[in-house]
Design a protein around this motif. Structure first.
Motif, PDB file in Angstrom:
ATOM      1  N   UNK A 106       0.808  -1.221   0.000  1.00  0.00           N
ATOM      2  CA  UNK A 106       0.000   0.000   0.000  1.00  0.00           C
ATOM      3  C   UNK A 106       0.845   1.278   0.000  1.00  0.00           C
ATOM      4  N   UNK A 107       2.138   1.124  -0.284  1.00  0.00           N
ATOM      5  CA  UNK A 107       3.037   2.272  -0.296  1.00  0.00           C
ATOM      6  C   UNK A 107       3.866   2.400   0.962  1.00  0.00           C
ATOM      7  N   UNK A 108       3.394   1.753   2.038  1.00  0.00           N
ATOM      8  CA  UNK A 108       4.115   1.796   3.312  1.00  0.00           C
ATOM      9  C   UNK A 108       4.324   0.413   3.901  1.00  0.00           C
ATOM     10  N   UNK A 109       3.346  -0.468   3.708  1.00  0.00           N
ATOM     11  CA  UNK A 109       3.418  -1.788   4.320  1.00  0.00           C
ATOM     12  C   UNK A 109       3.174  -2.856   3.259  1.00  0.00           C
ATOM     13  N   UNK A 110       3.892  -3.976   3.431  1.00  0.00           N
ATOM     14  CA  UNK A 110       3.731  -5.118   2.538  1.00  0.00           C
ATOM     15  C   UNK A 110       2.933  -6.193   3.282  1.00  0.00           C
ATOM     16  N   UNK A 111       1.845  -6.635   2.655  1.00  0.00           N
ATOM     17  CA  UNK A 111       0.982  -7.633   3.274  1.00  0.00           C
ATOM     18  C   UNK A 111       1.089  -8.942   2.496  1.00  0.00           C
ATOM     19  N   UNK A 112       1.406 -10.014   3.209  1.00  0.00           N
ATOM     20  CA  UNK A 112       1.380 -11.348   2.619  1.00  0.00           C
ATOM     21  C   UNK A 112       0.002 -11.942   2.884  1.00  0.00           C
ATOM     22  N   UNK A 113      -0.695 -12.294   1.809  1.00  0.00           N
ATOM     23  CA  UNK A 113      -2.065 -12.750   1.972  1.00  0.00           C
ATOM     24  C   UNK A 113      -2.283 -14.105   1.310  1.00  0.00           C
ATOM     25  N   UNK A 114      -3.280 -14.789   1.807  1.00  0.00           N
ATOM     26  CA  UNK A 114      -3.722 -16.073   1.251  1.00  0.00           C
ATOM     27  C   UNK A 114      -5.201 -15.926   0.923  1.00  0.00           C
ATOM     28  N   UNK A 115      -5.533 -15.946  -0.352  1.00  0.00           N
ATOM     29  CA  UNK A 115      -6.909 -15.790  -0.778  1.00  0.00           C
ATOM     30  C   UNK A 115      -7.539 -17.170  -0.937  1.00  0.00           C
ATOM     31  N   UNK A 116      -8.666 -17.387  -0.280  1.00  0.00           N
ATOM     32  CA  UNK A 116      -9.385 -18.657  -0.365  1.00  0.00           C
ATOM     33  C   UNK A 116     -10.628 -18.434  -1.219  1.00  0.00           C
ATOM     34  N   UNK A 117     -10.609 -18.968  -2.427  1.00  0.00           N
ATOM     35  CA  UNK A 117     -11.748 -18.871  -3.350  1.00  0.00           C
ATOM     36  C   UNK A 117     -12.644 -20.075  -3.100  1.00  0.00           C
ATOM     37  N   UNK A 118     -13.847 -19.844  -2.599  1.00  0.00           N
ATOM     38  CA  UNK A 118     -14.687 -20.931  -2.101  1.00  0.00           C
ATOM     39  C   UNK A 118     -15.845 -21.254  -3.046  1.00  0.00           C
ATOM     40  N   UNK A 119     -16.361 -22.489  -2.964  1.00  0.00           N
ATOM     41  CA  UNK A 119     -17.612 -22.803  -3.646  1.00  0.00           C
ATOM     42  C   UNK A 119     -18.783 -22.252  -2.843  1.00  0.00           C
ATOM     43  N   UNK A 120     -19.975 -22.355  -3.371  1.00  0.00           N
ATOM     44  CA  UNK A 120     -21.160 -21.972  -2.612  1.00  0.00           C
ATOM     45  C   UNK A 120     -21.330 -22.962  -1.469  1.00  0.00           C
ATOM     46  N   UNK A 121     -21.495 -22.440  -0.257  1.00  0.00           N
ATOM     47  CA  UNK A 121     -21.709 -23.300   0.895  1.00  0.00           C
ATOM     48  C   UNK A 121     -23.198 -23.545   1.065  1.00  0.00           C
ATOM     49  N   UNK A 122     -23.590 -24.827   0.947  1.00  0.00           N
ATOM     50  CA  UNK A 122     -24.987 -25.180   1.144  1.00  0.00           C
ATOM     51  C   UNK A 122     -25.289 -25.278   2.622  1.00  0.00           C
ATOM     52  N   UNK A 123     -26.546 -25.589   2.944  1.00  0.00           N
ATOM     53  CA  UNK A 123     -26.911 -25.778   4.344  1.00  0.00           C
ATOM     54  C   UNK A 123     -26.082 -26.894   4.944  1.00  0.00           C
ATOM     55  N   UNK A 124     -25.845 -26.799   6.260  1.00  0.00           N
ATOM     56  CA  UNK A 124     -24.950 -27.728   6.954  1.00  0.00           C
ATOM     57  C   UNK A 124     -25.326 -29.185   6.726  1.00  0.00           C
ATOM     58  N   UNK A 125     -26.611 -29.492   6.730  1.00  0.00           N
ATOM     59  CA  UNK A 125     -27.049 -30.884   6.625  1.00  0.00           C
ATOM     60  C   UNK A 125     -26.820 -31.476   5.240  1.00  0.00           C
ATOM     61  N   UNK A 126     -26.533 -30.637   4.246  1.00  0.00           N
ATOM     62  CA  UNK A 126     -26.413 -31.118   2.876  1.00  0.00           C
ATOM     63  C   UNK A 126     -24.987 -31.066   2.341  1.00  0.00           C
ATOM     64  N   UNK A 127     -24.022 -30.718   3.159  1.00  0.00           N
ATOM     65  CA  UNK A 127     -22.658 -30.563   2.659  1.00  0.00           C
ATOM     66  C   UNK A 127     -21.866 -31.852   2.797  1.00  0.00           C
ATOM     67  N   UNK A 128     -20.891 -32.034   1.913  1.00  0.00           N
ATOM     68  CA  UNK A 128     -19.980 -33.165   2.049  1.00  0.00           C
ATOM     69  C   UNK A 128     -18.892 -32.777   3.044  1.00  0.00           C
ATOM     70  N   UNK A 129     -18.161 -33.754   3.581  1.00  0.00           N
ATOM     71  CA  UNK A 129     -17.173 -33.470   4.630  1.00  0.00           C
ATOM     72  C   UNK A 129     -16.119 -32.449   4.236  1.00  0.00           C
ATOM     73  N   UNK A 130     -15.642 -32.520   2.990  1.00  0.00           N
ATOM     74  CA  UNK A 130     -14.602 -31.591   2.561  1.00  0.00           C
ATOM     75  C   UNK A 130     -15.121 -30.160   2.530  1.00  0.00           C
ATOM     76  N   UNK A 131     -16.331 -29.981   1.964  1.00  0.00           N
ATOM     77  CA  UNK A 131     -16.892 -28.646   1.900  1.00  0.00           C
ATOM     78  C   UNK A 131     -17.179 -28.109   3.294  1.00  0.00           C
ATOM     79  N   UNK A 132     -17.648 -28.971   4.187  1.00  0.00           N
ATOM     80  CA  UNK A 132     -17.932 -28.534   5.555  1.00  0.00           C
ATOM     81  C   UNK A 132     -16.653 -28.116   6.264  1.00  0.00           C
TER      82      UNK A 132
END
Length: 254
Positions: A49-75
């Motif tokens: 930003x001109x003064x500070x360097x930020x190391x970031x990790x961007x997590x691009x996610x799928x649509x999260x369905x309702x808890x009862x309908x998700x698979x273990x990985x998505x949950x």
């Protein structure tokens, strides 16, 4: 500068342009062929930003369905983001009202998790009886019928770093007869988000790279506060680890 990367979770409904925003910003790449995101992807990068360097990790996610309908990985990904992300980009399609309703639902779910919806997380972050009572009161507020009051209460009593991203402005219909969204006025959207989420709204177009620079300038602005929090958390974890090591040296097997 914090050595631990700051984690940014990109959340939203299907086909709102989450992946398009990430890929356009990082790789200057936009695909006209839609491909649904089924598995989360992780992108490591840096922002300056001109003064500070930020190391970031961007997590691009799928649509999260309702808890009862998700698979273990998505949950697992869902709970990891809700608990561990330091900043949330809540993306919706400005032409589809249901996608805006979805991010309101996601916001409430994040608040439930961070306010003790899961016992282990709640136990780890509760330090006193008064704090426990405060958490219980907030959780009780989540059951209010009035949606605006409900979300406003959450945003007032707990800080959730959020930027709301209104994507696909290039597809807004110029003929209001064919507009199917009730929040047609951008000022209405911004006022709603500011009042309820205590956050800012950035309108953009991933297809034409419009306002993506403005979006990530806002990300940098928020990261200044977030990074300080991450550094404090890392220092606390290091102190706890040293304390555990110290106590371990004084343990004797009888």
């Amino acid at each position: 500068m914090c050595d631990q990367p700051i984690q940014i979770a990109v959340l939203g409904d299907k086909a709102v342009g989450k992946t398009a925003i990430v890929r356009q910003w990082l790789y200057n790449d936009f695909s006209t062929v839609y491909s649904e995101t089924n598995i989360a992807s992780y992108h490591f990068t840096s922002l300056f930003n001109g003064q500070r360097l930020f190391h970031i990790r961007i997590i691009d996610t799928p649509r999260f369905d309702d808890t009862n309908n998700t698979d273990p990985q998505q949950e697992w990904v869902r709970m990891y983001c809700f608990r561990r992300a330091h900043l949330f980009l809540l993306v919706f399609d400005i032409n589809r009202e249901e996608t805006f309703n979805y991010i309101k639902h996601i916001y409430r779910e994040i608040a439930r998790v961070r306010l003790g919806g899961h016992h282990q997380y709640y136990h780890h972050h509760s330090h006193s009886h008064s704090h426990s009572h405060h958490q219980s009161q907030i959780l009780a507020d989540l059951t209010n019928d009035d949606e605006v009051e409900q979300i406003t209460t959450i945003a007032t009593k707990t800080y959730i770093p959020v930027i709301v991203v209104a994507n696909k402005v290039d597809l807004i219909s110029t003929d209001l007869r064919f507009s199917n969204i009730t929040l047609t006025n951008s000022r209405d959207i911004q006022q709603y988000v500011k009042k309820t989420f205590k956050a800012n709204t950035i309108q953009c177009s991933a297809k034409f790279h419009w306002h993506l620079v403005l979006l990530f300038k806002e990300v940098c602005r928020m990261l200044e506060t977030v990074e300080d929090t991450v550094a404090k958390q890392a220092a606390q974890q290091a102190r706890r680890w040293l304390q555990q090591q110290h106590h371990g040296k004084h343990c004797h097997v009888m």
